[in-house]
Design a protein around this motif. Structure first.
Motif, short mmCIF file in Angstrom:
data_model
loop_
_atom_site.label_atom_id
_atom_site.label_comp_id
_atom_site.label_asym_id
_atom_site.label_seq_id
_atom_site.Cartn_x
_atom_site.Cartn_y
_atom_site.Cartn_z
N GLN A 196 -7.81 10.79 -78.68
CA GLN A 196 -7.04 11.80 -77.96
C GLN A 196 -5.65 11.98 -78.52
O GLN A 196 -5.04 13.04 -78.34
CB GLN A 196 -6.95 11.42 -76.47
CG GLN A 196 -8.27 11.47 -75.73
CD GLN A 196 -8.87 12.85 -75.73
OE1 GLN A 196 -8.19 13.85 -75.52
NE2 GLN A 196 -10.17 12.93 -76.00
N ASN A 197 -5.13 10.97 -79.21
CA ASN A 197 -3.76 11.03 -79.74
C ASN A 197 -3.74 10.57 -81.18
O ASN A 197 -3.24 9.49 -81.50
CB ASN A 197 -2.83 10.16 -78.89
CG ASN A 197 -2.82 10.56 -77.44
OD1 ASN A 197 -2.22 11.56 -77.07
ND2 ASN A 197 -3.49 9.78 -76.60
N PRO A 198 -4.27 11.39 -82.11
CA PRO A 198 -4.24 11.01 -83.52
C PRO A 198 -2.81 10.93 -84.03
O PRO A 198 -1.98 11.77 -83.70
CB PRO A 198 -5.04 12.11 -84.21
CG PRO A 198 -5.01 13.27 -83.28
CD PRO A 198 -4.93 12.70 -81.90
N MET A 199 -2.52 9.93 -84.84
CA MET A 199 -1.16 9.66 -85.28
C MET A 199 -0.96 10.03 -86.75
O MET A 199 -0.47 9.24 -87.56
CB MET A 199 -0.81 8.19 -85.05
CG MET A 199 -0.64 7.82 -83.60
SD MET A 199 0.61 8.81 -82.75
CE MET A 199 2.07 8.42 -83.72
N HIS A 200 -1.35 11.26 -87.11
CA HIS A 200 -1.07 11.70 -88.47
C HIS A 200 0.03 12.75 -88.48
O HIS A 200 0.17 13.55 -87.56
CB HIS A 200 -2.33 12.25 -89.16
CG HIS A 200 -3.07 13.27 -88.38
ND1 HIS A 200 -4.24 12.99 -87.70
CD2 HIS A 200 -2.83 14.59 -88.15
CE1 HIS A 200 -4.69 14.07 -87.10
NE2 HIS A 200 -3.84 15.06 -87.35
N LEU A 201 0.83 12.70 -89.54
CA LEU A 201 1.78 13.76 -89.83
C LEU A 201 1.03 14.90 -90.49
O LEU A 201 -0.07 14.73 -91.03
CB LEU A 201 2.86 13.26 -90.79
CG LEU A 201 3.63 12.00 -90.42
CD1 LEU A 201 4.48 11.56 -91.60
CD2 LEU A 201 4.49 12.23 -89.21
N GLY A 202 1.64 16.07 -90.48
CA GLY A 202 1.01 17.20 -91.15
C GLY A 202 2.03 18.11 -91.79
O GLY A 202 3.24 17.96 -91.61
#
Length: 458
Positions: free
Chosen positions: A20-26
């Motif tokens: 529910q809370n992916p921790m990737h930058l984009g």
């Protein structure tokens, strides 16, 4: 096999990851080619260049020393083609469909059994443009390191930039190390005390806290740097101060429309601050601290909002990024990895007790960058959305443009056209030649009034 230990802060970002809370930058980068391009050509070019970047071949592996830690190791099954994909938009409504595609891509967690990154090439944008959508896990790098990795995938000007070498470690005398250890404990205690003092009670209500949900939405808007600089020259401060004030006003307009911007209401922003200049090791991972800034969304006067933001940021800068409650990332980097394994998933859900949103600013090199000869036109950084938060905000300045990106899990935050209109209203309220008294921003209609008007017209 090449290995590198993850710092405790990097382990913390791994522990915060969930579906529910992916921790990737984009990042969303758009390019203007001189001739039509085929996605397969850009995909092949990016595969070739990514293959040459060693850090992109590594995945994480749990280690027992230190207890609960992790290391970066070369992935023996690595295939660069698994990480780079092509997409083509067909038909009308390209900009809206592009935003929908970016939103869908950002909502999907990365596969953590492989090197945690993806590149997506998107062709078929208006005007013959194409885009590259980048996803990098936060454990792999912070914003500044992500820019360095991205530049290495571009044409020769970017790929030939020198890479900092790690200095050889200097021998440490016992007397010095003991002194440093004592100082380190004192510094850690000071940060922890400041964080605890700034924590709010669970009953504290913020207009931008929510239960995390999908689908996610990425909202992007571009302003001219000259417009922002003109306001900065009139009112003082920095470009970042002006951008924070503009975003404060835009958030206010949304909240007013939903009856959530009472007088005195603030949104507490965590503003990451790069520490790479203070740490020349050249390692991957995160080298960040932070400031806490109260964004005065309950203030109706645009000039007063800018003044409050400037004063708050000046106080933060005077104290420095190495202390105070905003130095939460530094505190996390001083906690053993084993503690992060046990406590960070729970602590991540408590983030709303400390701040309401992340507002990050990324600096790009002031150079003409290109991919396959196509000039880089826009670069929108995308911030992750923390558990319990409604929005992550990211800003970048590249040459003559300012790029604003909101990453949100809430449908009440409208799309890119609304954001651009809101930002322009804020600019109009602050851009007063000769320093004349600023006009208040015209408030947007409340949500219930909009619904009533639609019913009446029907």
């Amino acid at each position: 096999m090449t290995t590198e230990q993850l710092s405790p802060l990097d382990v913390a970002f791994l522990c915060l990851e969930d579906d529910q809370n992916p921790m990737h930058l984009g990042a969303v980068a758009t390019f203007a080619p001189h001739h039509p391009v085929h996605p397969a050509r850009i995909v092949a070019l990016l595969c070739e260049r990514a293959q040459e970047v060693p850090v992109l071949r590594r995945r994480t592996r749990v280690s027992w020393l230190p207890l609960g830690g992790a290391t970066w190791v070369d992935d023996p099954r690595f295939s660069v083609e698994d990480h780079v994909a092509g997409h083509h938009l067909r038909g009308h409504g390209g900009e809206d469909r592009f935003a929908e595609l970016v939103s869908a891509l950002m909502a999907q967690p990365l596969d953590m059994t492989r090197p945690p990154w993806e590149l997506h090439v998107v062709t078929g944008l208006t005007g013959g443009r194409f885009a590259v959508v980048v996803k990098l896990h936060h454990a792999l790098c912070d914003g500044m390191k992500a820019i360095g990795l991205g530049v290495r995938l571009l044409d020769d000007l970017g790929r030939d930039l020198p890479v900092a070498r790690r200095p050889e470690p200097e021998p440490i005398r016992l007397s010095t190390s003991v002194v440093d250890l004592v100082k380190g404990f004192a510094h850690t205690a000071a940060i922890a005390s400041a964080v605890l003092r700034s924590a709010r009670t669970p009953i504290t209500r913020s207009p931008v806290l929510t239960r995390s949900s999908r689908p996610r939405q990425v909202v992007m808007a571009r302003l001219g740097l000259d417009e922002v600089q003109r306001v900065r020259k009139q009112h003082g401060g920095t470009v970042n101060d002006v951008l924070l004030a503009l975003m404060t006003g835009a958030l206010r307009q949304w909240l007013v429309a939903h009856d959530s911007a009472a007088e005195g209401t603030t949104v507490r922003a965590l503003i990451p601050v790069s520490q790479r200049a203070r740490d020349p090791r050249g390692a991957s991972g995160n080298r960040i601290s932070g400031f806490l800034c109260e964004l005065p969304v309950g203030e109706s006067d645009a000039r007063e909002r800018l003044r409050v933001v400037r004063e708050d940021m000046d106080r933060n800068k005077a104290a420095g990024p190495g202390r105070g409650p905003g130095a939460l990332p530094l505190l996390a980097d001083r906690i053993p990895a084993a503690v992060h394994r046990l406590a960070t998933p729970f602590a991540g859900r408590c983030a709303p007790l400390l701040f309401d949103a992340v507002v990050t600013s990324v600096r790009l090199p002031a150079l003409p960058l290109a991919l396959d000869g196509a000039e880089l036109k826009e670069m929108y950084p995308v911030a992750p959305v923390a558990a319990g938060h409604a929005v992550g905000i990211a800003l970048s300045v590249y040459r003559n443009g300012v790029h604003i990106c909101l990453h949100t899990n809430q449908p009440w935050i409208s799309g890119s056209r609304w954001l651009l209109a809101a930002l322009r209203r804020e600019l109009g309220a602050l851009d007063v030649p000769g320093g004349r008294e600023v006009l208040k921003v015209r408030e947007v209609p409340k949500a219930r009034d909009v619904v009533k008007a639609r019913v009446d017209r029907a």
